[in-house]
Motif scaffolding. Structure first.
Motif, PDB file in Angstrom:
ATOM      1  N   LEU A 455     -42.891   2.943 -35.930  1.00  0.00           N
ATOM      2  CA  LEU A 455     -43.920   2.727 -36.943  1.00  0.00           C
ATOM      3  C   LEU A 455     -44.957   1.714 -36.467  1.00  0.00           C
ATOM      4  CD1 LEU A 455     -41.586   2.517 -40.075  1.00  0.00           C
ATOM      5  CD2 LEU A 455     -42.643   4.542 -39.056  1.00  0.00           C
ATOM      6  N   ALA A 456     -44.489   0.641 -35.836  1.00  0.00           N
ATOM      7  CA  ALA A 456     -45.433  -0.341 -35.297  1.00  0.00           C
ATOM      8  C   ALA A 456     -46.277   0.284 -34.183  1.00  0.00           C
ATOM      9  CB  ALA A 456     -44.672  -1.560 -34.775  1.00  0.00           C
ATOM     10  N   PHE A 457     -45.619   1.091 -33.338  1.00  0.00           N
ATOM     11  CA  PHE A 457     -46.346   1.765 -32.261  1.00  0.00           C
ATOM     12  C   PHE A 457     -47.387   2.727 -32.840  1.00  0.00           C
ATOM     13  CE2 PHE A 457     -46.951   5.277 -29.314  1.00  0.00           C
ATOM     14  CZ  PHE A 457     -47.217   4.623 -28.125  1.00  0.00           C
ATOM     15  N   ARG A 607     -52.284  18.130 -35.992  1.00  0.00           N
ATOM     16  CA  ARG A 607     -52.736  16.869 -36.602  1.00  0.00           C
ATOM     17  C   ARG A 607     -52.312  15.736 -35.677  1.00  0.00           C
ATOM     18  NH1 ARG A 607     -51.714  17.663 -43.109  1.00  0.00           N
ATOM     19  NH2 ARG A 607     -52.676  19.718 -43.258  1.00  0.00           N
ATOM     20  N   ASN A 608     -53.229  15.300 -34.855  1.00  0.00           N
ATOM     21  CA  ASN A 608     -52.885  14.384 -33.786  1.00  0.00           C
ATOM     22  C   ASN A 608     -53.759  13.140 -33.798  1.00  0.00           C
ATOM     23  OD1 ASN A 608     -55.372  15.237 -32.523  1.00  0.00           O
ATOM     24  ND2 ASN A 608     -54.291  17.089 -31.895  1.00  0.00           N
ATOM     25  N   ALA A 609     -53.579  12.309 -32.766  1.00  0.00           N
ATOM     26  CA  ALA A 609     -54.302  11.035 -32.695  1.00  0.00           C
ATOM     27  C   ALA A 609     -55.794  11.233 -32.505  1.00  0.00           C
ATOM     28  CB  ALA A 609     -53.725  10.191 -31.560  1.00  0.00           C
ATOM     29  N   ASN A 690     -47.424  12.863 -39.271  1.00  0.00           N
ATOM     30  CA  ASN A 690     -46.582  11.896 -39.976  1.00  0.00           C
ATOM     31  C   ASN A 690     -45.193  11.823 -39.374  1.00  0.00           C
ATOM     32  OD1 ASN A 690     -46.672   9.904 -41.909  1.00  0.00           O
ATOM     33  ND2 ASN A 690     -45.872  11.191 -43.535  1.00  0.00           N
ATOM     34  N   THR A 691     -45.119  11.954 -38.059  1.00  0.00           N
ATOM     35  CA  THR A 691     -43.845  11.919 -37.356  1.00  0.00           C
ATOM     36  C   THR A 691     -43.692  10.573 -36.656  1.00  0.00           C
ATOM     37  OG1 THR A 691     -44.952  13.006 -35.502  1.00  0.00           O
ATOM     38  CG2 THR A 691     -43.671  14.389 -36.990  1.00  0.00           C
ATOM     39  N   PRO A 692     -42.618   9.833 -36.926  1.00  0.00           N
ATOM     40  CA  PRO A 692     -42.442   8.505 -36.312  1.00  0.00           C
ATOM     41  C   PRO A 692     -41.936   8.613 -34.878  1.00  0.00           C
ATOM     42  CG  PRO A 692     -40.648   8.969 -37.822  1.00  0.00           C
ATOM     43  CD  PRO A 692     -41.586  10.130 -37.927  1.00  0.00           C
ATOM     44  N   ILE A 693     -42.830   8.887 -33.957  1.00  0.00           N
ATOM     45  CA  ILE A 693     -42.466   9.023 -32.551  1.00  0.00           C
ATOM     46  C   ILE A 693     -43.250   8.009 -31.732  1.00  0.00           C
ATOM     47  CG2 ILE A 693     -41.821  11.450 -32.719  1.00  0.00           C
ATOM     48  CD1 ILE A 693     -44.566  12.172 -31.637  1.00  0.00           C
ATOM     49  N   MET A 694     -42.689   7.653 -30.589  1.00  0.00           N
ATOM     50  CA  MET A 694     -43.363   6.719 -29.684  1.00  0.00           C
ATOM     51  C   MET A 694     -43.893   7.508 -28.494  1.00  0.00           C
ATOM     52  SD  MET A 694     -40.966   3.312 -29.788  1.00  0.00           S
ATOM     53  CE  MET A 694     -42.158   2.430 -28.804  1.00  0.00           C
ATOM     54  N   ASP A 695     -45.126   7.951 -28.610  1.00  0.00           N
ATOM     55  CA  ASP A 695     -45.756   8.751 -27.564  1.00  0.00           C
ATOM     56  C   ASP A 695     -47.248   8.434 -27.591  1.00  0.00           C
ATOM     57  OD1 ASP A 695     -46.652  10.601 -25.746  1.00  0.00           O
ATOM     58  OD2 ASP A 695     -45.412  12.235 -26.503  1.00  0.00           O
ATOM     59  N   GLY A 701     -48.993  13.327 -32.931  1.00  0.00           N
ATOM     60  CA  GLY A 701     -49.218  12.546 -34.137  1.00  0.00           C
ATOM     61  C   GLY A 701     -48.465  11.233 -34.105  1.00  0.00           C
ATOM     62  N   MET A 702     -48.387  10.593 -35.233  1.00  0.00           N
ATOM     63  CA  MET A 702     -47.701   9.318 -35.354  1.00  0.00           C
ATOM     64  C   MET A 702     -47.439   9.044 -36.824  1.00  0.00           C
ATOM     65  SD  MET A 702     -51.053   8.725 -35.773  1.00  0.00           S
ATOM     66  CE  MET A 702     -51.757   8.626 -34.149  1.00  0.00           C
TER      67      MET A 702
END
Length: 758
Positions: A455-457, A607-609, A690-695, A701-702
């Protein structure tokens, strides 16, 4: 005429009643203004402090130490009492309210008793076949309340303790009973005495494995209900297990009936694959402990094994795929339990935790996910033999020297530790430690994953891509508007851009998620061409415009020529998007997304960065623009006029005088814009996966801290660990914003001191 006679000097009186009243009124206004402004400033500080302390108030309970103390009833401490019934205890448990306990003895006596007094409420004698004795005991799981008794004649009896609450005369009465989920008749398991027994299964599919060292038999039972009569019919199949080659201490069967784990007395562990029920395979025999195994139990969910030994060590094991894709039993973590042998181990019913009692009478509480020992306290003498936990993990029963002691446990948030929040955790079923946020699931055996790192990432990732777009556009636009644009045009442009800030972010998120994201996916090559084409088109037009005859250029008033770029940008964008299909067909075989995923190995989410960068960048441009423009416009004109008078060009004046002087304001604008990006909720909520991933991949997305709070707070149970961790996320966001603003203010003051003398 003399000077004295030609002019009359008026006699000015500054102390008239009207002027005195005016001065008093002005002084009163000044005082009211000072007090009001002071109160307003103090109120803002107080409000921020109240938010800070309220967040702390909700977060601090998670970090309180666990406590254990004697159980109290009606203000009186419950003293230890004699174990109800006779015989050796094979199994002990409590119902939901920790008011009634159950004790199963080696004589087949099932006793329900009051946990506070030991008074027998109900006693049931198991119907053992003539001449048969109890030789083993097995339990499905603590939360299933199912257990089995292995008999000397090779048969097994399966029971389930149940509780029904009634309210006669408005008073709650709990009625305990015994049910027979597989029927009252004994089940034939093996042809020899069941010296060893294990049982598992659910929802109509069960398995029992039992026998002795040389002969282990497995029986698989399937329950089917006759839709006409309602009778339950059992279908059975049996198979023989191969020789394990170890002296069996205890066996455990996973709930899916696919794997059998066998602990040997010498410290070895065997793993048996039961997927092919007709031909079980021994896949692994390993030295799991350097000393004698004393406890061997399945953790909640049945996916992990807890192993305790005579040296006081407790370790967690579960199956992990190796490089060849084969399942291997792997030691995941060990727990600090001291040096004394573990006497008994109790599993929590609803959390990934357990309790141990050692030979010295010391009670320890653990949580496997957080990998913490939350309590270590001596509660018994050196002869405690058994411990059981209440379903809510708020009470424990300890058997010691023929007596039972009821303890109250306060351990609300054992899942929380620094490692579980910020470090990599090796979760059940994962091939390696990872950062994961997954707060809920469809079953009760779920292992909560509360890592705040994704989430912070995601928060920083969203802010980073938004700032990449917004910062240069906003600052450059503000510089041109404040320094080069004519006042007439500036008076129209500046309010228009500031008006963009009033646009609700939910509208921007809606448009970004439902229109922009699909549009970008369909025209991905055109989007990248646009990013290159617009700067090239602007430079080309600027060069062409400079080559125009003066009589043509003079047709446009000085300072208004920037409006000519509007059609240039529109044409460049239209051209880039129009050639997108042709470019995609020629360069990427008609599908750039497929090319990114399969040829480059870059995952693409609609739905991405990049969508967030455009949508949220558009939202924060007005903030940065407005503050920057005001800072540049506020630079004293005599500085720029003086620079120009000394021979500097407008560009030199801008870069060496105006921007350094305005740098504190520009820096503040960037920091405020970043704060806006970090705290943005609706755009990232609606326009990302809305996926909590570190990428860091721009095509992925994020999930941000703010979006996560908005999504999960309405669904969290008040006071739960999930609820308080969401407040911790808000606290982290608050502290991050506070730190950024503090650093920004320090740098701003240094810039002001450096360039304030210009």
């Amino acid at each position: 005429m003399s000077i004295e006679n030609s002019s009359v000097i008026p006699d000015l009186d500054f102390n008239t009643p009207a002027q005195r009243r005016g001065r008093k009124l002005r002084a009163l206004k000044d005082k009211v203004a000072r007090v009001g402004i002071g109160l307003g400033g103090v109120s803002v500080i107080i409000a921020i402090l109240l938010i800070f302390f309220y967040l702390l108030y909700e977060v601090i309970p998670m970090f309180r130490s666990a406590e254990v103390q004697p159980w109290e009833q009606n203000g009186q401490i419950v003293e230890p009492y004699a174990v109800p019934g006779a015989g050796k205890t094979l199994y002990m448990a409590m119902e939901e309210q920790a008011e009634i306990g159950i004790r199963v003895t080696d004589q087949g006596n099932i006793i329900f008793f009051s946990t506070t007094s030991g008074e027998v409420i109900k006693s049931i004698q198991a119907s053992l076949p003539v001449g048969a004795t109890i030789t083993s005991f097995a339990m499905v799981s603590e939360n299933s309340r199912m257990f089995a008794l292995g008999l000397s004649n090779g048969q097994a009896l399966v029971f389930k303790h149940t509780y029904k609450s009634t309210y006669p005369d408005g008073k709650r009465v709990i009625l305990p009973n015994i049910a027979y989920p597989l029927g009252e008749a004994p089940i034939d398991v093996a042809s020899t005495a069941l010296e060893q027994l294990t049982i598992s299964g659910s929802e109509g599919s069960y398995a029992l494995i039992g026998g002795n060292q040389e002969n282990l038999q497995a029986i698989f039972i399937s329950q089917t209900e006759n839709m006409f009569t309602g009778d339950v019919e059992l279908e059975e199949s049996t198979t023989h297990l191969p020789d394990l080659g170890i002296k069996i201490k205890k066996m455990l069967l996973m709930p899916d009936l696919a794997w059998l784990f066998v602990a040997g007395e010498s410290g070895k562990m065997a793993v048996v694959n039961l997927r092919n029920q007709d031909a079980p395979i021994i896949t692994q025999v390993l030295q799991a402990s350097s000393s004698k195994i004393t406890t061997f139990d399945l953790l909640l969910g049945g996916n992990a094994v807890l192993l305790g030994n005579a040296e006081g060590e407790v370790s967690e094991w579960f199956l992990v795929r190796d490089d060849q894709g084969e399942w291997q039993m792997t030691k995941i973590r060990s727990f600090d339990t001291g040096q004394t042998a573990i006497s008994d181990l109790a599993i929590e019913h609803r959390r990934k935790g357990f309790a141990t009692i050692d030979a010295a009478g010391e009670l320890r509480l653990y949580n496997t996910t957080a990998n913490v020992n939350v309590l270590a306290e001596k509660v018994a003498q050196a002869n405690a033999s058994m411990i059981t936990l209440a379903p809510r993990a708020n009470a424990a029963l300890i058997e010691e020297a023929g007596k039972l002691t009821l303890l109250h446990i306060d351990n609300e948030h054992p899942e929380v530790s620094w490692s579980s929040l910020w470090g990599k955790v090796w979760y059940e079923g994962y091939e390696e430690p990872k950062y994961v946020w997954q707060s809920s699931a469809a079953n009760n055996d779920f292992e909560p994953k509360f890592s705040l790192m994704p989430l912070a990432f995601g928060t920083l990732k969203a802010a980073f891509y938004a700032m990449i777009l917004a910062t240069p556009l906003a600052i450059c636009g503000a510089i041109y508007t404040a320094y080069f644009m004519v006042p007439t045009l500036r008076r129209k442009v500046k309010p228009f851009i500031e008006l963009m800030e009033a646009l609700p972010t939910v509208i921007l998120g809606f448009l970004a998620g439902l229109w922009l994201a699909p549009f970008m996916e369909e025209n991905l090559p055109g989007i990248f061409v646009t990013l290159l084409m617009i700067p090239v088109a602007i430079l080309a037009f600027a060069y062409a415009w400079a080559q125009m005859p003066k009589k043509v250029r003079w047709l446009v008033p000085d300072g208004w020529d920037a409006l000519l770029l509007i059609p240039v940008i529109m044409l460049a964008t239209w051209f880039s998007i129009s050639i997108s299909p042709s470019m995609e067909l020629a360069l990427f075989d008609g599908n750039m997304r497929h090319w990114l995923t399969n040829d480059l190995g870059i995952a693409y989410d609609q739905r991405n960065a990049m969508v967030i960068g455009i949508a949220m960048g558009f939202a924060i441009i007005p903030t940065i623009f407005s503050i920057t423009e005001d800072a540049i416009f506020a630079v004293p004109k005599h500085l720029s006029y003086g620079s120009l008078a000394l021979g500097a060009t407008p560009w030199q004046t801008l870069t060496r005088v105006v921007i350094p002087t305005a740098s504190p304001g520009i820096f503040s604008a960037v920091m405020i814009g970043m704060g806006r990006a970090v705290g943005e909720t609706m755009i990232v909520l609606m326009a990302t996966g809305n996926t909590p991933i570190m990428d860091a991949n721009i095509f992925e997305g994020m999930r941000t801290l703010a979006a996560n709070i908005a999504v999960e707070m309405p669904e969290s149970e008040v006071g739960s660990t999930h609820y308080r961790i969401l407040f911790l996320a808000a606290f982290v966001l608050f502290m991050f914003t506070f730190a950024v603003n503090t650093v920004a203010e320090v740098i701003r003051q240094r810039l002001r001191n450096k360039y304030g003398s210009l």
